[in-house]
Design a protein around this motif. Structure first.
Motif, short mmCIF file in Angstrom:
data_model
loop_
_atom_site.label_atom_id
_atom_site.label_comp_id
_atom_site.label_asym_id
_atom_site.label_seq_id
_atom_site.Cartn_x
_atom_site.Cartn_y
_atom_site.Cartn_z
N ASP A 1 -14.56 -61.02 5.82
CA ASP A 1 -14.77 -61.93 4.70
C ASP A 1 -16.20 -61.65 4.25
O ASP A 1 -17.14 -61.74 5.06
CB ASP A 1 -14.62 -63.40 5.11
CG ASP A 1 -13.16 -63.78 5.34
OD1 ASP A 1 -12.29 -63.18 4.67
OD2 ASP A 1 -12.90 -64.66 6.17
N ILE A 2 -16.34 -61.30 2.97
CA ILE A 2 -17.67 -60.97 2.46
C ILE A 2 -17.94 -61.74 1.18
O ILE A 2 -17.03 -62.24 0.53
CB ILE A 2 -17.84 -59.45 2.19
CG1 ILE A 2 -16.95 -58.99 1.03
CG2 ILE A 2 -17.57 -58.64 3.45
CD1 ILE A 2 -17.25 -57.57 0.54
N VAL A 3 -19.21 -61.82 0.84
CA VAL A 3 -19.63 -62.29 -0.47
C VAL A 3 -20.42 -61.14 -1.07
O VAL A 3 -21.41 -60.67 -0.49
CB VAL A 3 -20.49 -63.57 -0.38
CG1 VAL A 3 -21.02 -63.95 -1.76
CG2 VAL A 3 -19.68 -64.71 0.23
N LEU A 4 -19.95 -60.69 -2.22
CA LEU A 4 -20.57 -59.57 -2.91
C LEU A 4 -21.43 -60.10 -4.04
O LEU A 4 -20.97 -60.89 -4.86
CB LEU A 4 -19.47 -58.65 -3.45
CG LEU A 4 -19.86 -57.26 -3.87
CD1 LEU A 4 -20.44 -56.47 -2.71
CD2 LEU A 4 -18.64 -56.53 -4.43
N LEU B 1 -16.66 -47.52 -16.32
CA LEU B 1 -17.72 -48.48 -16.06
C LEU B 1 -17.32 -49.44 -14.95
O LEU B 1 -16.21 -49.98 -14.95
CB LEU B 1 -18.00 -49.28 -17.35
CG LEU B 1 -19.27 -50.09 -17.40
CD1 LEU B 1 -20.48 -49.17 -17.48
CD2 LEU B 1 -19.25 -50.99 -18.62
N GLY B 2 -18.23 -49.64 -13.99
CA GLY B 2 -17.99 -50.56 -12.89
C GLY B 2 -19.27 -51.31 -12.56
O GLY B 2 -20.25 -51.26 -13.32
N CYS B 3 -19.28 -51.98 -11.43
CA CYS B 3 -20.43 -52.78 -11.03
C CYS B 3 -20.77 -52.49 -9.57
O CYS B 3 -19.89 -52.44 -8.72
CB CYS B 3 -20.10 -54.27 -11.20
SG CYS B 3 -21.51 -55.35 -10.84
N VAL B 4 -22.06 -52.31 -9.30
CA VAL B 4 -22.56 -52.16 -7.93
C VAL B 4 -22.84 -53.55 -7.40
O VAL B 4 -23.46 -54.37 -8.09
CB VAL B 4 -23.85 -51.32 -7.88
CG1 VAL B 4 -24.44 -51.32 -6.47
CG2 VAL B 4 -23.59 -49.91 -8.35
N GLY B 5 -22.40 -53.80 -6.18
CA GLY B 5 -22.68 -55.07 -5.55
C GLY B 5 -23.27 -54.87 -4.17
O GLY B 5 -23.02 -53.86 -3.51
N ARG B 6 -24.07 -55.83 -3.75
CA ARG B 6 -24.65 -55.82 -2.41
C ARG B 6 -23.91 -56.86 -1.58
O ARG B 6 -23.68 -57.98 -2.04
CB ARG B 6 -26.14 -56.17 -2.46
CG ARG B 6 -26.83 -56.09 -1.09
CD ARG B 6 -28.29 -56.51 -1.17
NE ARG B 6 -28.44 -57.93 -1.44
CZ ARG B 6 -28.34 -58.90 -0.51
NH1 ARG B 6 -28.08 -58.60 0.74
NH2 ARG B 6 -28.50 -60.16 -0.85
N ILE B 7 -23.54 -56.48 -0.38
CA ILE B 7 -22.87 -57.42 0.52
C ILE B 7 -23.93 -58.42 0.99
O ILE B 7 -24.79 -58.11 1.81
CB ILE B 7 -22.21 -56.68 1.70
CG1 ILE B 7 -21.18 -55.69 1.18
CG2 ILE B 7 -21.58 -57.69 2.66
CD1 ILE B 7 -20.66 -54.72 2.23
N ALA B 8 -23.86 -59.62 0.42
CA ALA B 8 -24.86 -60.65 0.70
C ALA B 8 -24.52 -61.41 1.97
O ALA B 8 -25.42 -61.84 2.70
CB ALA B 8 -24.96 -61.62 -0.48
N GLU B 9 -23.23 -61.59 2.23
CA GLU B 9 -22.77 -62.28 3.43
C GLU B 9 -21.57 -61.53 3.98
O GLU B 9 -20.76 -61.01 3.21
CB GLU B 9 -22.35 -63.72 3.12
CG GLU B 9 -23.47 -64.60 2.61
CD GLU B 9 -22.99 -66.00 2.23
OE1 GLU B 9 -22.03 -66.49 2.87
OE2 GLU B 9 -23.57 -66.56 1.30
N VAL B 10 -21.47 -61.47 5.29
CA VAL B 10 -20.33 -60.80 5.90
C VAL B 10 -19.93 -61.54 7.17
O VAL B 10 -20.78 -61.99 7.94
CB VAL B 10 -20.64 -59.31 6.21
CG1 VAL B 10 -21.77 -59.17 7.21
CG2 VAL B 10 -19.39 -58.59 6.70
N GLU B 11 -18.63 -61.68 7.34
CA GLU B 11 -18.07 -62.21 8.58
C GLU B 11 -17.03 -61.21 9.05
O GLU B 11 -16.01 -61.02 8.39
CB GLU B 11 -17.43 -63.59 8.38
CG GLU B 11 -16.85 -64.15 9.66
CD GLU B 11 -16.15 -65.49 9.47
OE1 GLU B 11 -15.57 -65.98 10.45
OE2 GLU B 11 -16.16 -66.03 8.35
N ALA B 12 -17.33 -60.56 10.17
CA ALA B 12 -16.39 -59.60 10.75
C ALA B 12 -15.39 -60.39 11.60
O ALA B 12 -15.78 -61.12 12.52
CB ALA B 12 -17.12 -58.58 11.60
N MET C 1 -22.16 -51.35 5.55
CA MET C 1 -22.99 -52.15 6.45
C MET C 1 -23.91 -51.27 7.28
O MET C 1 -25.02 -51.68 7.64
CB MET C 1 -22.11 -53.02 7.37
CG MET C 1 -21.34 -54.11 6.64
SD MET C 1 -22.38 -55.21 5.67
CE MET C 1 -23.32 -56.00 6.97
N ALA C 2 -23.49 -50.04 7.57
CA ALA C 2 -24.32 -49.11 8.34
C ALA C 2 -25.39 -48.46 7.46
O ALA C 2 -26.31 -47.84 7.98
CB ALA C 2 -23.44 -48.04 8.98
#
Length: 186
Positions: A62-65, A44-55, A20-21
């Motif tokens: 709680d995040i949505v990747l 092999l893996g997958c890069v994801g962007r944190i689209a939603e985050v609740e701290a 997040m930083a």
């Protein structure tokens, strides 16, 4: 695809804070096994962007990747962070969405219905029919109760038609048994 995650382990909470930083991106990769403290990783893996985050108040998240790209590990880095880090090559993504043949799509939908019925899943089939091929194949791959090796094989499939065919085979394999070693024949 979007993947909702509940982050509670201290090392993963640290990873989310770090992401997040910076650029909100994290890598997801499965352990291969071996040492429980630091298991070997698949390549092999997958890069994801944190689209939603609740701290949450207690430090959990709680995040949505949102999945962005596949990557292949070049090497694991020696770091002092509580979470693992790797140097990786991002794999190219198709410029245009891949499509299935009509026969592949029909086979996937038919087997999906059989599998869902056998598992007792309630499915809105009208909504499923409106999904594009990529969303359908990847959605099944994400939510189906396949084991880690099967999920990794789906991730490593070279293209959408190959992933669709493997998905059909896995649904047939994992959907055969009802807990009493009976096979449904048609």
């Amino acid at each position: 695809m979007h993947l909702p995650l509940h982050i509670f382990e201290p090392r993963y909470r640290a990873m989310i804070s770090d992401a997040m930083a910076r650029d909100r991106r994290i890598g997801m990769i499965q352990p291969r096994g071996g040492d429980r403290a630091k298991p070997d990783l698949f390549d092999l893996g997958c890069v994801g962007r944190i689209a939603e985050v609740e701290a949450l108040d207690d430090g959990r998240y709680d995040i949505v990747l949102e999945g962005l790209s596949l990557f292949r590990i070049v090497r694991e880095l020696e770091v002092t962070t509580p979470f693992r880090q790797v140097e990786a090559d991002l794999l190219p993504t198709p410029d245009e969405p891949e499509a299935l043949s009509i026969a592949h799509r029909a086979s996937l939908e038919t087997e999906s219905r059989r599998f869902a019925d056998a598992q007792g899943y309630a499915v809105d089939w009208d909504s499923v029919a409106r999904l594009d091929d990529e969303a359908l194949v990847n959605g099944i791959a994400q939510i189906a109760p396949f084991d880690a090796a099967a999920k990794q094989a789906l991730l490593e499939a070279p293209d959408l038609p190959a992933r669709a065919e493997l998905t059909v085979q896995l649904m047939q394999f994992f959907g055969r048994h009802d807990g009493e070693d009976r096979v449904t024949l048609q």
